[in-house]
Every structure is written in C-alpha cells, then in structure tokens.
Design a protein around this motif. Structure first.
Motif, mmCIF file in Angstrom:
data_model
loop_
_atom_site.group_PDB
_atom_site.id
_atom_site.type_symbol
_atom_site.label_atom_id
_atom_site.label_comp_id
_atom_site.label_asym_id
_atom_site.label_seq_id
_atom_site.Cartn_x
_atom_site.Cartn_y
_atom_site.Cartn_z
ATOM 1 N N ASP A 65 7.304 -0.218 12.544
ATOM 2 C CA ASP A 65 7.335 -0.849 11.226
ATOM 3 C C ASP A 65 6.655 0.086 10.219
ATOM 4 O O ASP A 65 5.474 0.397 10.360
ATOM 5 N N PRO A 66 7.359 0.547 9.174
ATOM 6 C CA PRO A 66 6.755 1.490 8.232
ATOM 7 C C PRO A 66 5.590 0.904 7.441
ATOM 8 O O PRO A 66 4.745 1.647 6.938
ATOM 9 N N LEU A 67 5.514 -0.423 7.346
ATOM 10 C CA LEU A 67 4.409 -1.029 6.603
ATOM 11 C C LEU A 67 3.093 -0.954 7.364
ATOM 12 O O LEU A 67 2.021 -1.061 6.767
ATOM 13 N N VAL A 68 3.162 -0.758 8.669
ATOM 14 C CA VAL A 68 1.931 -0.592 9.448
ATOM 15 C C VAL A 68 1.249 0.709 9.047
ATOM 16 O O VAL A 68 0.051 0.746 8.748
ATOM 17 N N ALA A 69 2.030 1.802 9.013
ATOM 18 C CA ALA A 69 1.479 3.095 8.606
ATOM 19 C C ALA A 69 1.065 3.071 7.141
ATOM 20 O O ALA A 69 0.033 3.643 6.764
ATOM 21 N N PHE A 70 1.861 2.408 6.306
ATOM 22 C CA PHE A 70 1.526 2.307 4.882
ATOM 23 C C PHE A 70 0.190 1.603 4.691
ATOM 24 O O PHE A 70 -0.664 2.062 3.923
ATOM 25 N N LYS A 71 0.010 0.498 5.384
ATOM 26 C CA LYS A 71 -1.239 -0.264 5.251
ATOM 27 C C LYS A 71 -2.433 0.565 5.681
ATOM 28 O O LYS A 71 -3.478 0.582 4.991
ATOM 29 N N GLN A 72 -2.309 1.282 6.779
ATOM 30 C CA GLN A 72 -3.398 2.122 7.257
ATOM 31 C C GLN A 72 -3.745 3.205 6.242
ATOM 32 O O GLN A 72 -4.922 3.454 5.950
ATOM 33 N N GLN A 73 -2.719 3.853 5.691
ATOM 34 C CA GLN A 73 -2.945 4.924 4.725
ATOM 35 C C GLN A 73 -3.522 4.389 3.423
ATOM 36 O O GLN A 73 -4.392 5.007 2.808
ATOM 37 N N LEU A 74 -3.045 3.214 3.003
ATOM 38 C CA LEU A 74 -3.555 2.623 1.770
ATOM 39 C C LEU A 74 -5.028 2.256 1.910
ATOM 40 O O LEU A 74 -5.841 2.548 1.020
ATOM 41 N N LEU A 75 -5.389 1.631 3.033
ATOM 42 C CA LEU A 75 -6.791 1.268 3.257
ATOM 43 C C LEU A 75 -7.672 2.516 3.287
ATOM 44 O O LEU A 75 -8.786 2.521 2.728
ATOM 45 N N LYS A 76 -7.180 3.570 3.907
ATOM 46 C CA LYS A 76 -7.931 4.832 3.949
ATOM 47 C C LYS A 76 -8.128 5.385 2.539
ATOM 48 O O LYS A 76 -9.225 5.830 2.176
ATOM 49 N N THR A 77 -7.087 5.317 1.737
ATOM 50 C CA THR A 77 -7.167 5.806 0.364
ATOM 51 C C THR A 77 -8.137 4.976 -0.463
ATOM 52 O O THR A 77 -8.845 5.509 -1.333
ATOM 53 N N LEU A 78 -8.192 3.684 -0.185
ATOM 54 C CA LEU A 78 -9.114 2.802 -0.900
ATOM 55 C C LEU A 78 -10.534 2.875 -0.365
ATOM 56 O O LEU A 78 -11.458 2.294 -0.943
ATOM 57 N N GLY A 79 -10.704 3.558 0.764
ATOM 58 C CA GLY A 79 -12.031 3.716 1.355
ATOM 59 C C GLY A 79 -12.555 2.462 2.013
ATOM 60 O O GLY A 79 -13.754 2.164 1.941
ATOM 61 N N THR A 80 -11.659 1.719 2.662
ATOM 62 C CA THR A 80 -12.064 0.475 3.307
ATOM 63 C C THR A 80 -11.201 0.225 4.530
ATOM 64 O O THR A 80 -10.138 0.841 4.689
ATOM 65 N N THR A 81 -11.657 -0.677 5.388
ATOM 66 C CA THR A 81 -10.839 -1.132 6.524
ATOM 67 C C THR A 81 -10.512 -2.619 6.397
ATOM 68 O O THR A 81 -9.870 -3.188 7.275
ATOM 69 N N ASP A 82 -10.956 -3.222 5.294
ATOM 70 C CA ASP A 82 -10.806 -4.658 5.071
ATOM 71 C C ASP A 82 -9.525 -4.937 4.290
ATOM 72 O O ASP A 82 -9.417 -4.588 3.108
ATOM 73 N N SER A 83 -8.555 -5.578 4.923
ATOM 74 C CA SER A 83 -7.269 -5.834 4.267
ATOM 75 C C SER A 83 -7.334 -6.995 3.274
ATOM 76 O O SER A 83 -6.342 -7.289 2.612
ATOM 77 N N THR A 84 -8.503 -7.644 3.163
ATOM 78 C CA THR A 84 -8.668 -8.655 2.117
ATOM 79 C C THR A 84 -9.253 -8.036 0.844
ATOM 80 O O THR A 84 -9.496 -8.745 -0.131
ATOM 81 N N THR A 85 -9.446 -6.721 0.866
ATOM 82 C CA THR A 85 -9.900 -6.007 -0.323
ATOM 83 C C THR A 85 -8.890 -6.192 -1.446
ATOM 84 O O THR A 85 -7.681 -6.080 -1.230
#
Length: 235
Positions: A192-212
């Motif tokens: 699923d491409p959104l799995v990689a997208f989510k991981q990269q986005l969280l990294k870019t935002l400097g967090t691991t919390d998806s409720t950010t």
C-alpha cells in the motif's frame, strides 16, 4: 414559499456531508442525486433531504422546479453540453448554478518539505493512475464552464480553505483519491503506497505520532452562473 435545492454530487456525496448540511439549512427542500447506490447509503440523513439514484444528465425533475443546482468535485465526469442543457431545463428563471473543485492541498505551508512528500505520492507514485479528466480538476475546471449560450452570467471565484487535520485524517482523505483506488485494484501484489507515505510524512514532521495535527491549505475554484437560458426543444 418553498425553495428547492438540487444537489448533484456524483461521486463526492459521502465526502461532502458539510455541503449537504449547509444547503439543507438554507433551503426548505433538498434533493440529493448520485449515480452510486453505495454512496447514497452513506449519505447524511436530514428531514428535508430526499436522495435519489439518478444520472446527472437525466434528473427526472420537472421543468423550472429548482432554485439552485450544486455540483461538488464531480463536474469533470460529466458530458458538459448534455448536463448544462438539463440544468437549464430544471432551473427556475431566477435560479443559479454552482460547481467547485479543489486541487492538491499544501501541508503546513507552501514551502514546507512535507509538500515534496505529498507531491511524490501524487505525481511520482500515482501519476499514471489518474484519469485524464483529472487535468480539468488541476486547471480549476477551465474548459468545462457553462457558455454564454447556457447562462446570462458566468463567473469564477478562487478561495483557499485552511483547517487542521491529524496525519490519520489526512490519510483518510488520500484513501478517497480515485488514483489511489485504481492503484490498489491494479497492483494487488504491491505494498500500500500510503504506508510508505505516512512513514515519510511523519519523519518529515519530526514525529511518530499519527494524531499529530498539521495545517492543510486547499485551493478552491468555484464556477457560478445565473440567468439560465431555456434549452431548445431539439436539445
């Protein structure tokens, strides 16, 4: 005096609950039509809204019966001459037509590196899976406006919508993209491409919390028309 608003939301009815509720607050009677039975099953229920499974080119409504026709994020799918002929038929002489679309949003602000992550998903990963009609959305519906043969007055307005969404909420919106769903259907063996997208986005935002939460700025293009010209009998 009863006002009838006809909301023709061909494939965004579920997404546009806010639109339907807003129109229902203003008009006494709202008829929401959609070409998808599945979408209609998820539509918001209000006492003055009647839902119908219909084609937007053949609404089945009486001549000059509607004060307003609204289309949200669906106009690019229509046969425009045929659709505008139907709109002109059902609108009262004082009636109005509105259609809008939104383009790719900006995340946080337009220069934030999170936008490069989103653009890579949009163009790099999913680019070839978009329907060619997506170009009309990207252009702000240039090329599918009503003509002066359809309405006396046709105008275009531009707005920006800004709101805060969690990363999870943003992912939920991206899951509604037609290109994403086409990718999932055609690439069943791929991750699923959104799995990689989510991981990269969280990294870019400097967090691991998806409720950010992050700011999501969405450009809107709105077509407005008044003074419908009655269609010729041959139409």
């Amino acid at each position: 005096m009863t006002c009838t608003a006809v909301a023709l939301l061909v494939d965004r009815l579920l997404v546009d609950k806010y639109l339907v509720c807003t129109v229902a607050e203003i008009y006494d009677q709202v008829i929401g039509q959609d070409g998808s039975e599945e979408q209609l099953q998820h539509a918001v229920s209000l006492p003055n809204i009647q839902y119908q499974h219909r084609d937007a080119h053949d609404t089945g409504l009486p001549d000059q019966s509607a004060d307003l026709v609204v289309v949200a994020q669906a106009l690019h799918w229509f046969d425009h001459p045929k659709f505008y002929s139907e709109v002109r038929r059902i609108l009262k002489p004082s009636g109005a037509f509105a259609a809008w679309t939104y383009a790719l949003p900006s995340l946080v602000h337009k220069d934030h590196p999170a936008n490069a992550v989103l653009l890579h998903l949009y163009e790099g990963v999913l680019g070839s899976y978009w329907n060619p009609k997506r170009k009309l959305v990207e252009s702000g519906y240039r090329g599918c406006e009503p003509s002066d043969q359809d309405f006396v007055v046709v105008t275009r307005k531009y707005f920006k919508s800004s709101n805060q969404q969690t990363v999870d909420e943003l992912i939920g919106y991206l899951q509604s993209w037609s290109a994403y769903n086409t990718y999932i259907q055609q690439q069943k063996m791929q991750p699923d491409p959104l799995v990689a997208f989510k991981q990269q986005l969280l990294k870019t935002l400097g967090t691991t919390d998806s409720t950010t939460k992050l700011q999501v700025i969405t450009p809107l293009s709105v077509l407005l028309a008044k003074g419908p010209k009655p269609p010729a009998k041959a139409e």
